[in-house]
Each structure stands twice: as structure tokens, then as C-alpha cells.
Write a protein that holds these residues in place. Structure first.
Motif, mmCIF file in Angstrom:
data_model
loop_
_atom_site.group_PDB
_atom_site.id
_atom_site.type_symbol
_atom_site.label_atom_id
_atom_site.label_comp_id
_atom_site.label_asym_id
_atom_site.label_seq_id
_atom_site.Cartn_x
_atom_site.Cartn_y
_atom_site.Cartn_z
ATOM 1 N N THR A 113 6.927 0.723 14.642
ATOM 2 C CA THR A 113 7.126 2.000 14.554
ATOM 3 C C THR A 113 8.365 2.231 13.537
ATOM 4 O O THR A 113 8.205 3.312 12.816
ATOM 5 C CB THR A 113 7.485 2.759 16.082
ATOM 6 O OG1 THR A 113 6.253 2.344 17.110
ATOM 7 C CG2 THR A 113 7.343 4.294 15.826
ATOM 8 N N GLN A 114 9.407 1.703 14.031
ATOM 9 C CA GLN A 114 10.884 1.992 13.285
ATOM 10 C C GLN A 114 10.424 1.834 11.787
ATOM 11 O O GLN A 114 10.915 2.462 10.786
ATOM 12 C CB GLN A 114 11.784 0.990 13.673
ATOM 13 C CG GLN A 114 13.261 1.220 12.869
ATOM 14 C CD GLN A 114 14.035 0.085 13.398
ATOM 15 O OE1 GLN A 114 14.117 -0.923 12.807
ATOM 16 N NE2 GLN A 114 15.084 0.389 14.233
ATOM 17 N N LYS A 115 9.722 0.575 11.415
ATOM 18 C CA LYS A 115 9.296 0.457 10.248
ATOM 19 C C LYS A 115 8.225 1.491 9.414
ATOM 20 O O LYS A 115 8.469 1.618 8.227
ATOM 21 C CB LYS A 115 8.662 -1.227 10.017
ATOM 22 C CG LYS A 115 9.426 -2.227 10.459
ATOM 23 C CD LYS A 115 10.520 -2.670 9.653
ATOM 24 C CE LYS A 115 11.036 -4.012 10.158
ATOM 25 N NZ LYS A 115 12.364 -4.364 9.467
ATOM 26 N N LEU A 116 7.767 2.051 9.996
ATOM 27 C CA LEU A 116 6.420 2.792 9.370
ATOM 28 C C LEU A 116 7.053 4.420 9.546
ATOM 29 O O LEU A 116 6.411 5.332 8.521
ATOM 30 C CB LEU A 116 5.303 2.576 10.164
ATOM 31 C CG LEU A 116 4.522 1.468 9.764
ATOM 32 C CD1 LEU A 116 3.339 1.091 10.503
ATOM 33 C CD2 LEU A 116 4.063 1.384 8.283
ATOM 34 N N ALA A 154 4.133 -2.276 6.102
ATOM 35 C CA ALA A 154 5.157 -0.988 5.518
ATOM 36 C C ALA A 154 4.885 -0.834 4.280
ATOM 37 O O ALA A 154 4.380 0.024 3.450
ATOM 38 C CB ALA A 154 6.341 -1.060 6.069
ATOM 39 N N ALA A 155 4.970 -2.201 3.574
ATOM 40 C CA ALA A 155 4.926 -2.005 1.916
ATOM 41 C C ALA A 155 3.358 -1.736 1.481
ATOM 42 O O ALA A 155 3.193 -1.137 0.701
ATOM 43 C CB ALA A 155 5.284 -3.361 1.319
ATOM 44 N N LYS A 156 2.528 -2.281 2.276
ATOM 45 C CA LYS A 156 1.033 -2.300 2.140
ATOM 46 C C LYS A 156 0.492 -0.550 2.339
ATOM 47 O O LYS A 156 -0.133 0.055 1.535
ATOM 48 C CB LYS A 156 0.190 -3.208 2.960
ATOM 49 C CG LYS A 156 -1.094 -2.870 2.825
ATOM 50 C CD LYS A 156 -1.718 -3.445 1.192
ATOM 51 C CE LYS A 156 -3.196 -3.605 1.240
ATOM 52 N NZ LYS A 156 -3.709 -4.191 0.057
ATOM 53 N N VAL A 157 1.178 -0.145 3.312
ATOM 54 C CA VAL A 157 0.790 1.249 3.608
ATOM 55 C C VAL A 157 1.544 2.199 2.684
ATOM 56 O O VAL A 157 0.718 3.168 1.972
ATOM 57 C CB VAL A 157 1.412 1.639 5.142
ATOM 58 C CG1 VAL A 157 1.216 3.299 5.294
ATOM 59 C CG2 VAL A 157 0.713 0.774 6.263
#
Length: 249
Positions: free
Chosen positions: A119-122, A71-74
Motif C-alpha cells: 500500500t505504501q508503494k502504490l 509499482a513501476a509496472k502500474v
């Protein structure tokens, strides 16, 4: 060639098979893509094959620290995410009597729990008009030999698809699933320890069981994923079978 220009996508389990074919399609249509995998050799080969418009990262689909890192990378790379294709997963051919708690937990963690939480993270990075596509399986609606734990996990993922479609649509996010039958050019059976000769025989038997009398091609699944992710703007909560008619006929 620029149909998806300006779009960003994450594909979990994208270094081989269906995920890799989908990454190629999205890149060829102008999207920028982050692909995840776990095996160093396939990560390296996928990066070489996909080129500069893809970032291929190691990420375990069951690891919460890896999900946070992804998520941090995205967020750092794209800032926002238009398409999440949650494809990582596999099944183990084990008779019911031989399924252990460890195997059962592995199937549920990889095929249901992991997809739910990535999914929750993104989702916080996904704007109105974005979409999620899960990979379920025809094994969640049709009994397939010694795949009971896998089928249960994929049935859970089918339910998750409906629930998240309902919960996320007020934010303008569509959620659907693609349900593959047996697909050629995947080594999933060998990944779980089945010898190549035995896995080849399983695929021959599956092809004969499919009404269309052949295995599907990864590219056929990729086109279905692209339809659900980008084109099916009046569609949410569905499971699209791409299985040669096996689950329907």
C-alpha cells in the motif's frame, strides 16, 4: 457492463479464488486490471481466463523488490491507480505448541507486513477518490482452532485498515476491509500442504459451523469488494464480514 469504465485496479493474489472472481467482475464492468500471483501455472491460466483487459504478473507479496517492480509496472501501464485490492494471503492450520518462529514470521510477513508496504508503494499513484480494500478474515475476531498466528496477523491488518483510513483520507483515499468466512472453490488448504481429503473434511465442518450452513462463493466476496472499492463513497475504516453470519451470530 461499463460501470467501472476508465477505472484501473491492482489485485494481489488474484490468480485464483476471491482475487480471480474480483478481477473478472472488474473487467466485466469495464476496468483495466493488473493481477499478481506466484505460481506459474495459475498465472498462465488466469491470463487466459481474464483476457486482454488484464495483465497477470508474477509478484511475491512479501518481497520488497517485487513490490517496487509492481509499482513501476502500474505507473508505466496505467499512470494512476483507482483501486488497490490487497488480497494475497493464507493461513496455516498448526496447533499453538507446534508454531515455530519461522511459521509465525511467515504469517505476519504475508498477512500484515506485506499489505502495509505494498500500500505504501502504490499510494503515490492513487488520486483523490481512489480506494484500498484489504482482505482480513473472520479469524481475527473469532477463534478458529489452530490458526492463532494467522488470526493475529489478520487482526493486525484490521488495525492497519483503521489507521490508514485515518491517515489517507485527507488525500481523498478511502481504506476498508472485507472479511471472508470459509469460501468454496479455493485450494488454500492444499497450498499449505493439507491433503485434499483432509481439506474437504475441514470445509464440510466449517460449512456446518456457519449459521447459513454453507460455504461462501468467490463471486459473493467479489461483489462486496466492488461495493467497498467503488460504491461505498461515504464509508472508510470498516471491516465488512462476508461469512454467512459466523462472526456475528
Amino acid at each position: 457492463m461499463d460501470r467501472f469504465k476508465g477505472k484501473t485496479a491492482v489485485i494481489t493474489g488474484g490468480t485464483t479464488g476471491i482475487g480471480l472472481a474480483t478481477a473478472k467482475l472488474f473487467i466485466n464492468e469495464g476496468a483495466r486490471v493488473i493481477v499478481t500471483g506466484r505460481t506459474p501455472a495459475t498465472i498462465k491460466s488466469a491470463q487466459a481466463e481474464l483476457g486482454d483487459n488484464a495483465i497477470v504478473v508474477r509478484s511475491d507479496a512479501t518481497s520488497f523488490p517485487d513490490m517496487d517492480a509492481l509499482a513501476a509496472k502500474v505507473k508505466e501501464t496505467f499512470g494512476k491507480l483507482d483501486v488497490l485490492f490487497v488480497n494475497a494471503g493464507y493461513g496455516q492450520f498448526i496447533p499453538f505448541e507446534s508454531v515455530t518462529e519461522e511459521v509465525y514470521d511467515e504469517m505476519l510477513n504475508l498477512n500484515a507486513k506485506g499489505p502495509y508496504f505494498i500500500t505504501q508503494k502504490l499510494v503515490p499513484l492513487m488520486p483523490e477518490g481512489s480506494s484500498v480494500v484489504f482482505t482480513t478474515s473472520m479469524a481475527n475476531v473469532k477463534a478458529v482452532g489452530p490458526l492463532s498466528a494467522y488470526g493475529a496477523a489478520k487482526a493486525a491488518l484490521r488495525s492497519i485498515t483503521r489507521s490508514l483510513a485515518s491517515e489517507l483520507y485527507p488525500r481523498g483515499i478511502r481504506v476498508n476491509a472485507v472479511s471472508p468466512g470459509p469460501i468454496e472453490a479455493t485450494d488454500i488448504l492444499q497450498k499449505v500442504g493439507m491433503p485434499k481429503e483432509a481439506s474437504d473434511q475441514v470445509y464440510v465442518q466449517m460449512a456446518q459451523a456457519v449459521p447459513m450452513k454453507r460455504l461462501g462463493r468467490p463471486e459473493e466476496l467479489a461483489r462486496a469488494v466492488a461495493f467497498l472499492a467503488i460504491d461505498a463513497t461515504y464509508t472508510t475504516g470498516i471491516e465488512l464480514p462476508v461469512d454467512g453470519g459466523w462472526s456475528q451470530l
